[in-house]
Design a protein around this motif. Structure first.
Motif, mmCIF file in Angstrom:
data_model
loop_
_atom_site.group_PDB
_atom_site.id
_atom_site.type_symbol
_atom_site.label_atom_id
_atom_site.label_comp_id
_atom_site.label_asym_id
_atom_site.label_seq_id
_atom_site.Cartn_x
_atom_site.Cartn_y
_atom_site.Cartn_z
ATOM 1 N N GLY A 361 26.975 31.592 44.117
ATOM 2 C CA GLY A 361 27.882 32.149 45.103
ATOM 3 C C GLY A 361 28.896 33.091 44.490
ATOM 4 O O GLY A 361 28.752 33.558 43.359
ATOM 5 N N ALA A 362 29.957 33.366 45.246
ATOM 6 C CA ALA A 362 30.986 34.310 44.809
ATOM 7 C C ALA A 362 31.847 33.685 43.714
ATOM 8 O O ALA A 362 32.172 32.497 43.753
ATOM 9 N N PHE A 363 32.226 34.526 42.738
ATOM 10 C CA PHE A 363 33.114 34.056 41.673
ATOM 11 C C PHE A 363 33.893 35.238 41.106
ATOM 12 O O PHE A 363 33.500 36.393 41.246
ATOM 13 N N ARG A 364 35.012 34.933 40.477
ATOM 14 C CA ARG A 364 35.809 35.934 39.773
ATOM 15 C C ARG A 364 36.631 35.215 38.715
ATOM 16 O O ARG A 364 36.726 33.980 38.712
ATOM 17 N N PHE A 365 37.218 35.983 37.824
ATOM 18 C CA PHE A 365 38.062 35.391 36.787
ATOM 19 C C PHE A 365 39.527 35.569 37.163
ATOM 20 O O PHE A 365 39.947 36.653 37.567
ATOM 21 N N ASP A 366 40.308 34.496 37.017
ATOM 22 C CA ASP A 366 41.728 34.586 37.349
ATOM 23 C C ASP A 366 42.509 35.153 36.168
ATOM 24 O O ASP A 366 41.939 35.562 35.151
ATOM 25 N N GLY A 367 43.819 35.160 36.279
ATOM 26 C CA GLY A 367 44.650 35.746 35.236
ATOM 27 C C GLY A 367 44.592 35.010 33.917
ATOM 28 O O GLY A 367 44.992 35.550 32.878
ATOM 29 N N SER A 368 44.082 33.784 33.930
ATOM 30 C CA SER A 368 43.935 33.000 32.698
ATOM 31 C C SER A 368 42.520 33.066 32.145
ATOM 32 O O SER A 368 42.170 32.303 31.237
#
Length: 396
Positions: A361-368
């Motif tokens: 599914g959908a994913f992204r990387f956060d600020g960490s």
């Protein structure tokens, strides 16, 4: 044994593995569909297992002026060889399904002599501009310094958030995301008072921290939380202690389905919440007291289609974590269109706020640099589980 090479792009994705053709998978916009007249991808490579003496040059790999080199670091020997091989096979399958343009992959065994550090040094010396893996947190720590010094990003498969940062991005499933999703769902159903029991150890500490932060962010109240050793007596004592702290509407059992099954008979009448660990267990409903429990996990819709394709090619079923190999290669392929051969990997593109879409599914990387996933909420039933709330299609 698994190896690799590949290239594409996307954001919305539909996976269709049929007997007549290869998959179509989108990552941020374009469907990843092989072109019929396109030459086949380069054959997979595998680094030589022996570690050369320091005075010897590293074995040369074929020169490629049209593809950037990507290293996949996984255990291909030792106790974790099964899951490592499954990830490597999945990475190769992603290349085959998308035509194999833009990148060329070489697989390195992190269980070889010298371990993950030696594998990473060899990969970097042979021109890798991006590292996918390793699997274990201790291996990520061994790889990160050399990769950081070389300016090469690492997209690791670990779920240990302590290794993220300084060029290391975490693809593994973490308790924080699943706890946030299921607590938000519970709040939407009117539940406001929460409790939790967490196992002693690193996982329990991180699950407990995530529970505190999530409940506060969601506007609920954490009535109590207790830790336990992984045995029935300690678990029973923790539930008794947390119940004495006050009445609650829902309780998180931050552990595997096996431990939750021990806890459930002591929690009759309470709404039980689980973590991402439940997503790989198909027999949760065998415990009657656990039926009706909620948990958040990645959807299996596309993974099931991927599993069929994997079985057709390799004659066996993949480990559930194999999706990390497939999705990380899709991510690399998507970015490869903006990655000029011979130049540094454009790391800034990993931080696309719109995210990516893959088998999970959908994913992204956060600020960490920790993966944030769009998860669905499921309820345990006698037949296994059923979906209560679908995973979002993407990120706003």
């Amino acid at each position: 044994m698994a190896e690799q090479s590949g290239s594409p792009q996307a954001r919305r994705s539909i996976l269709g593995f049929g007997m007549a053709g290869l998959a179509a998978l989108a990552l941020a916009g374009c469907a990843l569909v092989p072109k019929p007249n396109q030459p086949p991808p380069l054959p997979p490579e595998q680094a030589r297992p022996q570690q050369p003496r320091p005075e010897q040059p590293l074995p040369a790999l074929p020169t490629d002026e049209t593809r950037n080199r990507v290293a996949v670091l996984v255990p291909l020997s030792g106790p974790n060889a099964g899951v490592g091989t499954s990830i490597a096979n999945a990475a190769q399958l992603a290349l085959l399904d998308t035509g194999g343009q833009g990148i060329r992959i070489t697989v390195y065994d992190t269980s070889r002599a010298g371990g993950a550090g030696a594998a990473a040094n060899e990969a970097l010396a042979q021109g890798a501009g991006l590292i996918l893996g390793p699997l274990l947190a201790e291996d990520v720590r061994a790889v990160a310094p050399a990769a950081n010094h070389a300016g090469v990003p690492v997209i690791a498969f670990s779920n240990d958030v302590s290794v993220a940062g300084d060029g290391v991005y975490l693809m593994g499933f973490t308790p924080g995301g699943s706890i946030a999703r299921v607590v938000d769902y519970a709040r939407g159903r009117g539940l406001a008072r929460f409790a939790a029991v967490t196992p002693n150890g690193v996982y329990g500490e991180r699950a407990g921290r995530a529970m505190r932060e999530t409940v506060e962010h969601a506007g609920g109240r954490l009535v109590g939380m207790q830790s336990y050793d992984r045995d029935a007596a300690s678990l029973r004592a923790a539930i008794t202690r947390v119940s004495a702290q006050g009445a609650y509407d829902a309780i998180l059992v931050a552990d595997s389905g096996r431990i939750a099954a021990l806890a459930a008979p002591m929690l009759r009448g309470q709404q039980i919440l689980g973590t991402e660990l439940w997503g790989t267990e198909g027999d949760l409903g065998r415990t009657p007291a656990l039926r009706g429990a909620w948990y958040a996990t990645a959807s299996d819709v596309m993974f099931n289609q991927f599993r069929t394709r994997y079985h057709t090619r390799y004659g066996t079923n993949p480990y559930r974590l194999a999706s990390l190999g497939y999705d990380s290669v899709l991510l690399a392929i998507r970015i490869a269109k903006d990655w000029r051969v011979g130049r540094a990997f454009p790391e800034r593109l990993l931080r696309d706020p719109g995210g990516f879409v893959g088998v999970d599914g959908a994913f992204r990387f956060d600020g960490s640099n920790i993966v944030e996933r769009a998860l669905e909420v499921r309820e345990v039933t006698a037949a296994g589980s059923t979906m209560l709330s679908p995973a979002p299609k993407g990120f706003e």
